[in-house]
Motif scaffolding. Structure first.
Motif, short mmCIF file in Angstrom:
data_model
loop_
_atom_site.label_atom_id
_atom_site.label_comp_id
_atom_site.label_asym_id
_atom_site.label_seq_id
_atom_site.Cartn_x
_atom_site.Cartn_y
_atom_site.Cartn_z
N GLN A 215 65.88 -0.76 61.20
CA GLN A 215 66.41 -1.82 60.91
C GLN A 215 67.22 -2.12 59.96
O GLN A 215 67.07 -1.84 58.66
N ALA A 216 68.44 -2.76 60.38
CA ALA A 216 69.38 -3.31 59.07
C ALA A 216 69.06 -4.84 58.82
O ALA A 216 68.34 -5.34 59.30
N ARG A 217 69.90 -5.06 57.70
CA ARG A 217 69.66 -6.49 57.27
C ARG A 217 69.48 -7.54 58.23
O ARG A 217 70.23 -7.61 59.22
N GLY A 218 68.35 -8.43 58.02
CA GLY A 218 68.16 -9.67 59.03
C GLY A 218 67.94 -9.33 60.65
O GLY A 218 67.85 -10.13 61.40
N SER A 219 67.73 -8.06 60.85
CA SER A 219 67.27 -7.64 62.22
C SER A 219 65.89 -8.02 62.51
O SER A 219 65.21 -8.09 61.57
N ARG A 220 65.69 -8.03 63.75
CA ARG A 220 64.02 -8.16 64.39
C ARG A 220 63.77 -7.47 65.28
O ARG A 220 64.71 -7.28 66.21
N TYR A 221 62.68 -6.92 65.08
CA TYR A 221 62.15 -5.86 66.12
C TYR A 221 60.77 -6.48 66.46
O TYR A 221 59.86 -6.61 65.58
N VAL A 222 60.61 -6.69 67.91
CA VAL A 222 59.28 -7.31 68.27
C VAL A 222 58.82 -6.35 69.46
O VAL A 222 59.24 -6.24 70.23
N SER A 223 57.58 -5.67 68.98
CA SER A 223 57.14 -4.97 70.06
C SER A 223 55.69 -5.26 70.39
O SER A 223 54.89 -5.91 69.75
N HIS A 224 55.55 -5.24 72.04
CA HIS A 224 54.33 -5.40 72.61
C HIS A 224 53.76 -4.30 73.35
O HIS A 224 54.42 -3.84 74.19
N ALA A 225 52.97 -3.56 72.89
CA ALA A 225 52.74 -2.21 73.59
C ALA A 225 51.27 -2.54 74.15
O ALA A 225 50.48 -2.95 73.35
N LEU A 226 50.87 -2.07 75.35
CA LEU A 226 49.65 -2.39 76.06
C LEU A 226 49.34 -0.97 76.44
O LEU A 226 50.00 -0.50 77.40
N SER A 227 48.01 -0.62 76.15
CA SER A 227 47.48 0.58 76.72
C SER A 227 46.37 0.32 77.75
O SER A 227 45.39 -0.31 77.14
N PHE A 228 46.44 0.89 78.85
CA PHE A 228 44.72 0.81 79.31
C PHE A 228 44.61 2.09 80.36
O PHE A 228 43.95 2.03 81.29
N TYR A 229 45.37 2.99 80.25
CA TYR A 229 45.17 4.18 81.00
C TYR A 229 45.50 5.61 79.91
O TYR A 229 45.79 5.32 78.77
N GLY A 230 45.22 6.71 80.67
CA GLY A 230 45.65 7.82 79.67
C GLY A 230 44.53 8.59 79.37
O GLY A 230 43.61 8.10 79.21
N ALA A 231 44.76 10.03 79.35
CA ALA A 231 43.70 10.66 78.95
C ALA A 231 44.26 11.84 77.87
O ALA A 231 44.49 13.19 78.25
N PRO A 232 44.52 11.69 76.77
CA PRO A 232 44.38 10.51 76.01
C PRO A 232 45.93 9.82 75.99
O PRO A 232 46.75 10.38 76.47
N THR A 233 45.79 8.64 75.47
CA THR A 233 47.32 7.78 75.13
C THR A 233 47.47 7.98 73.70
O THR A 233 46.32 7.33 72.80
N ARG A 234 48.77 8.25 73.12
CA ARG A 234 48.79 8.32 71.86
C ARG A 234 50.13 7.59 71.66
O ARG A 234 51.21 8.07 72.04
N LEU A 235 50.27 6.60 70.77
CA LEU A 235 51.42 6.07 70.65
C LEU A 235 51.57 6.03 68.90
O LEU A 235 50.84 5.67 68.26
N ASP A 236 52.65 6.52 68.76
CA ASP A 236 53.12 6.66 67.11
C ASP A 236 54.31 5.36 67.18
O ASP A 236 55.49 5.82 67.62
N LEU A 237 54.09 4.41 66.38
CA LEU A 237 55.08 3.44 66.28
C LEU A 237 55.40 3.62 64.74
O LEU A 237 54.79 3.19 63.84
#
Ligand code: ATP
Ligand code: MG
Lengths: 426, 255
Positions: A215-237
């Motif tokens: 992210q550069a100056r003044g920027s915004r990142y808005v993340s909504h991550a929703l997990s409900f399945y997976g064997a397994p679920t792995r999220l790296d943010l």
């Protein structure tokens, strides 16, 4: 047998060079994997999430298929992008590219084994470029090609670039994909750009996803991550706040039951002054399911006046479920506003009794309280249609979720005294 | 309507109610008074069916049914309402959604049609006016951040919405200012009818000026030790519980 058996031979001697060309990036990724291998439970960052069942299978890359394009939605079929046909907002360009260009740098910097695997094996990438304010969201659906799902791996690759002052809403759904879905999303935000990124993990196969954000100056990142399945679920943010005043808000929800395993690893590096990060994670764990949350914020030297918050709340609905939660903070400057915390608890017995004493059945009372626990993160989604979609995705996984939907959808109008609303009595 | 016979209840292995007997007929309002820790709230929770209250002996019959055999929500659907001494805050659940879910769950259990949004709102406006519950409190999360008095008003609002056959009001008057007391009392009185009964637990005779009871019972150490008409409340106000305690101790020793 190993998943790494599916790696091609190195294309050249790029392994020792910098990631300048496409071949170099692939070679560097292959070299990284050959030297470090896939993570095991001894690997610190993978302590709670076993990928052995995947690592021991030589799952071939899903073949490309002739899937007709969807008019409005980018589809990744077995990891291969199919662009939509409908015209889109002039501010947005979508392209399918088969060469890597400068790709892979972020993923390799992070030395993430599954990101490296993706770099080595993805075929075509989706490139989203946004020059202005996009009028409509870009939807990306990750699905499996009908007959291939059981025994293949999908390597979806996405790069999103927002020019200065550009704005976009990106909606990704991972559903019914292959035995392994290993995706990488790289995001670069220009000055004062804003990206809202929604992800739902509804995949029944193993899902390993990485998101790298700069992210550069003044920027915004808005993340909504929703997990409900997976064997397994792995999220790296992983987010790097590189420009002064950049902000990120990272919300994650895991609603897991049965044997489901969800692992959210979130890391923010504050590399510039007056940057802000907010992490909120909520997990609802039933049956024998597991939720892992690791949230780190690093305030790097020179990044004065930062704000960093990590909060994890966990609702444990079964005594056989497991929660591992670790919000933490590393600060290398004096002046920081920070908070972090984690709670693990059951449903409030007093609240449960109160609802039941008013005639609400025990199961409905549990549903209401469970949804109430998550609601704050659903309400945080700005775009109403997406908020409803996210809510419905959640409620579809919540036993008795129809009750909440029935209560909310049939809107109650309170403003009875307002003269302009008088006609609703008719 | 309600018949409690020789009720013995333990909480955490400790006897709290020790042979309580009480009869309440349709159309009647009874008050229960008694010192702190006597078991008044325990009685209200046992009636509502809260976990952790172990009935060792005795019976409770409500409208001809064995109340103790019923689930918490079944009791509510059968027409029992408990106004809590300490109403519970439920962040994330809006008050109106809550009342709507409760009302429709009860109606469904009784085989009645659910109320539409419009019907519900009409009712909520009407009942909200009755207890002077501001519209914003209806919209807010249940009791979340409500003042003590607002919570009690909200209990009466819920009661008015649910129209129970038997209302057990546990210290609904505590923490109310004088105006709120009047409002709550008029809410209760509006619900008085030949088909309904009320059990009003209070420490103050003041409330009984507004809600005039047919009977007043004094609960001491897990038993009703004296019953009388409304003048008993006035007498207690004067004398306190000492005299009654002493004579109860004598009769308790004799029995
Ligand atoms: N969970 C519990 N474990 C042990 N004792 C309890 C428990 N709950 C209540 N008690 C005890 O039971 C007794 C009766 O309590 P209860 O709340 O019924 O009294 P009360 O008559 O309503 O008093 P007050 O006028 O103060 O509201 C008290 O001595 C109290 O300490
Ligand atoms: Mg009490």
């Amino acid at each position: 047998m190993s998943l790494l058996d599916t790696l091609p031979a190195a294309t050249g001697d790029g392994a020792r060079g910098s990631a300048g060309s496409a071949a170099d990036a692939r070679d560097a990724a292959i070299a990284l994997l050959r030297s470090t291998g896939l993570p095991t439970k001894k690997t610190e960052a993978w302590r709670f999430t076993s990928v052995r069942a995947i690592a021991e299978r030589a799952l071939p890359v899903a073949p490309t298929s002739l899937t007709p394009p969807h008019p409005d939605v980018v589809r990744f079929v077995g990891g291969h992008p199919v662009l939509p046909t409908a015209p889109r907002s002039p501010a947005v360009s979508l392209a399918r590219v088969s060469h890597l260009g400068p790709f892979g740098a972020e993923a390799l910097d992070a030395a993430h084994p599954f990101a490296a695997l993706n770099t080595a094996l993805f075929s075509d990438a989706l490139v989203v470029k946004v020059m202005g304010v996009a009028a409509r969201p870009v939807f990306v659906d990750h699905v499996a090609f009908e007959n291939e799902r059981a025994d293949t791996a999908a390597y979806a690759r996405i790069r999103v670039e927002l020019a200065a002052n550009a704005e976009l809403v990106l909606v990704e759904r991972y559903r019914g994909a292959s035995a392994l879905s290993d995706s990488v999303v790289e995001i670069v935000l220009g000055e004062n750009a804003k990206l809202v990124h929604l992800r739902t993990h509804e995949d029944e196969g193993a899902l390993v996803g990485s998101v790298f954000v700069r992210q550069a100056r003044g920027s915004r990142y808005v993340s909504h991550a929703l997990s409900f399945y997976g064997a397994p679920t792995r999220l790296d943010l992983r987010v790097r706040l590189e420009g002064e005043g950049a902000e990120c808000s990272l919300d994650g929800v895991a609603l897991v039951a049965g044997d489901v395993h969800s692992d959210h690893h979130v890391r923010v590096d504050h590399a510039a002054p007056r940057t802000t990060s907010r992490m909120r994670h909520r997990a609802v764990v039933s049956d024998r399911a597991t939720s892992v949350f690791d949230g780190q914020a690093h305030v790097l030297p020179g990044a004065a006046g930062c704000e960093a918050h990590q909060h994890s709340r966990n609702l444990l609905l079964s005594d056989r479920g497991t929660v591992h939660t670790k919000p933490h903070l590393e600060i290398h400057v004096d002046e920081v506003v920070a908070s972090h915390g984690a709670t693990v608890g059951a449903l409030d017995a007093d609240a449960l009794f109160y609802l039941r004493a008013r005639g609400i059945s025990e199961s409905d009372a549990k549903t209401l309280l469970t949804y109430a626990f998550l609601q704050e993160l659903v309400d945080a989604i700005e775009h109403p249609a997406l908020r409803t979609a996210m809510r419905d995705a959640l409620l579809s996984q919540l036993p008795g979720g129809e009750l909440v939907r029935a209560l909310e959808d049939d809107a109650l109008d309170f403003e009875e005294d307002h003269p302009t609303e008088a006609e609703d009595d008719a | 309507m309600l018949s409690i016979q020789n009720l013995h209840v333990e909480v955490g292995g400790k006897p709290i109610l020790k042979g309580l007997t009480l009869e309440l007929k349709a159309g009647e309002v009874h008050a229960i008074m008694g010192p702190n820790g006597a078991g008044k709230s325990t009685l209200s929770y046992v009636l509502a069916g809260r976990d952790g209250y172990e009935v060792k002996a005795g019976s409770i019959t409500f409208l001809g049914q064995d109340l103790l055999a019923m689930d918490v929500s079944e009791r509510a659907a059968a027409g029992l309402f408990l106004g809590f001494q300490y109403p519970v805050a439920i962040p994330g659940v809006s008050n109106l959604h809550f009342v709507r879910a409760a009302l429709n769950a009860q109606r469904k259990a009784r085989g009645e049609a659910e109320l539409s949004a419009a019907e519900l709102m009409k009712l909520a406006r009407e009942k909200g006016k009755l207890v002077e519950l501001p519209a914003d409190l209806m919209k807010r999360a249940v009791n979340d951040g409500f003042s003590g008095g607002e919570k009690k008003r909200n209990e009466i609002f819920q009661m008015a919405m649910l129209e129970p056959k038997l209302a057990v009001l546990d210290e609904t008057d505590s923490g109310l200012d004088i105006d709120a007391l009047r409002v709550v009392a008029s809410g209760v009185n509006a619900l008085r009818s030949p088909e309904r009964a009320m059990l009003v637990i209070t420490h103050y005779q003041r409330l009984l000026d507004h809600i005039v009871p047919d009977r007043v019972h004094v609960l001491v150490d897990g038993r009703i030790v004296e019953s009388g008409d409304k003048s008993l409340a006035l007498r207690l106000e004067d004398e306190g519980y000492e005299k009654i305690r002493a004579s109860a101790a004598i009769s308790g020793a004799a029995s």
